[in-house]
Design a protein around this motif. Sequence first.
Motif, PDB file in Angstrom:
ATOM      1  N   VAL A  19      43.498  47.231  33.540  1.00 53.37           N
ATOM      2  CA  VAL A  19      44.717  48.018  33.748  1.00 53.37           C
ATOM      3  C   VAL A  19      45.013  48.167  35.241  1.00 53.37           C
ATOM      4  O   VAL A  19      46.157  48.005  35.680  1.00 53.37           O
ATOM      5  CB  VAL A  19      44.582  49.401  33.065  1.00 53.37           C
ATOM      6  N   GLN A  20      43.987  48.449  36.021  1.00 50.18           N
ATOM      7  CA  GLN A  20      44.207  48.667  37.453  1.00 50.18           C
ATOM      8  C   GLN A  20      44.553  47.368  38.186  1.00 50.18           C
ATOM      9  O   GLN A  20      45.423  47.367  39.066  1.00 50.18           O
ATOM     10  CB  GLN A  20      42.981  49.333  38.073  1.00 50.18           C
ATOM     11  N   ILE A  21      43.905  46.272  37.833  1.00 51.78           N
ATOM     12  CA  ILE A  21      44.224  44.991  38.482  1.00 51.78           C
ATOM     13  C   ILE A  21      45.637  44.552  38.099  1.00 51.78           C
ATOM     14  O   ILE A  21      46.406  44.093  38.946  1.00 51.78           O
ATOM     15  CB  ILE A  21      43.171  43.916  38.137  1.00 51.78           C
ATOM     16  N   LYS A  22      46.001  44.712  36.814  1.00 50.09           N
ATOM     17  CA  LYS A  22      47.377  44.393  36.400  1.00 50.09           C
ATOM     18  C   LYS A  22      48.370  45.217  37.190  1.00 50.09           C
ATOM     19  O   LYS A  22      49.407  44.714  37.624  1.00 50.09           O
ATOM     20  CB  LYS A  22      47.566  44.694  34.906  1.00 50.09           C
ATOM     21  N   TYR A  57      38.098  39.816  33.933  1.00 45.09           N
ATOM     22  CA  TYR A  57      38.786  38.637  34.447  1.00 45.09           C
ATOM     23  C   TYR A  57      39.228  37.721  33.303  1.00 45.09           C
ATOM     24  O   TYR A  57      40.310  37.141  33.349  1.00 45.09           O
ATOM     25  CB  TYR A  57      37.894  37.873  35.421  1.00 45.09           C
ATOM     26  N   ASP A  58      38.393  37.616  32.265  1.00 48.75           N
ATOM     27  CA  ASP A  58      38.753  36.791  31.103  1.00 48.75           C
ATOM     28  C   ASP A  58      40.001  37.338  30.409  1.00 48.75           C
ATOM     29  O   ASP A  58      40.902  36.581  30.031  1.00 48.75           O
ATOM     30  CB  ASP A  58      37.601  36.710  30.106  1.00 48.75           C
ATOM     31  N   VAL A  59      40.060  38.665  30.239  1.00 46.41           N
ATOM     32  CA  VAL A  59      41.231  39.289  29.610  1.00 46.41           C
ATOM     33  C   VAL A  59      42.465  39.045  30.467  1.00 46.41           C
ATOM     34  O   VAL A  59      43.531  38.682  29.956  1.00 46.41           O
ATOM     35  CB  VAL A  59      40.998  40.803  29.379  1.00 46.41           C
ATOM     36  N   LEU A  60      42.337  39.229  31.775  1.00 47.82           N
ATOM     37  CA  LEU A  60      43.468  39.001  32.681  1.00 47.82           C
ATOM     38  C   LEU A  60      43.943  37.547  32.627  1.00 47.82           C
ATOM     39  O   LEU A  60      45.136  37.276  32.687  1.00 47.82           O
ATOM     40  CB  LEU A  60      43.085  39.379  34.119  1.00 47.82           C
ATOM     41  N   GLU A  61      43.003  36.632  32.470  1.00 50.12           N
ATOM     42  CA  GLU A  61      43.376  35.217  32.366  1.00 50.12           C
ATOM     43  C   GLU A  61      44.090  34.949  31.045  1.00 50.12           C
ATOM     44  O   GLU A  61      45.104  34.254  31.009  1.00 50.12           O
ATOM     45  CB  GLU A  61      42.137  34.328  32.496  1.00 50.12           C
ATOM     46  N   PHE A  65      47.723  36.760  33.882  1.00 50.64           N
ATOM     47  CA  PHE A  65      47.796  37.385  35.196  1.00 50.64           C
ATOM     48  C   PHE A  65      46.893  36.712  36.228  1.00 50.64           C
ATOM     49  O   PHE A  65      47.096  36.854  37.426  1.00 50.64           O
ATOM     50  CB  PHE A  65      47.430  38.875  35.106  1.00 50.64           C
ATOM     51  N   VAL A  66      45.871  36.003  35.744  1.00 51.51           N
ATOM     52  CA  VAL A  66      44.862  35.432  36.624  1.00 51.51           C
ATOM     53  C   VAL A  66      44.569  34.003  36.192  1.00 51.51           C
ATOM     54  O   VAL A  66      44.627  33.683  35.008  1.00 51.51           O
ATOM     55  CB  VAL A  66      43.564  36.289  36.557  1.00 51.51           C
TER      56      VAL A  66
END
Length: 123
Positions: A19-22, A57-61, A65-66
Motif C-alpha cells: 500500500v505504501q509503495i503504491k 514486490y511480487d504483488v506490486l509486479e 506497478f513494478v
Amino acid sequence: MKIIINNSSMQPIYEQAVVQIKGLIMDGQLKEGEPLPSVRSLAKELRVSALTVKKSYDVLEQEGFVITVHGKGSFVACTNQGLLLEEKRKEVELDLETAIRKGRSCGMSDEDITEMFRIILED
C-alpha cells in the motif's frame, strides 16, 4: 524510501508495504524506471524477513506497478495512467464504503447518508 510498518496492525506486513509503495508511485514520489531498494536492504531497514519484502514486490509486479529484472532488481514500471486512475477509484470506493458503514452504525438511514453526501458535494 520511507515505509512505516505497524506491527500491531491487523493488516499483514507485506500488504502494508504494498500500500505504501503504491502510494509513493501514485503520488509521483517514485518515478518510472526508478530502482526500488533490494529485497535484502529493505528487509533490513524494516526489520522484517526478506521473504516478506519479496512477497510485497511480487504483488506490486502482479498489479503492474513494478518490473523485476533477474539479477538487476525491481524498478517502478511505466506509469499507466489508466491503472493509476483505477487504483485511486478503488481508494475512493473503500472510503465511501467505510463512511456508509460508520453512518449506519450510528443509526443513520440510507436517506440521511444520501442527503449528507449531497450537502457535501454542494460545498
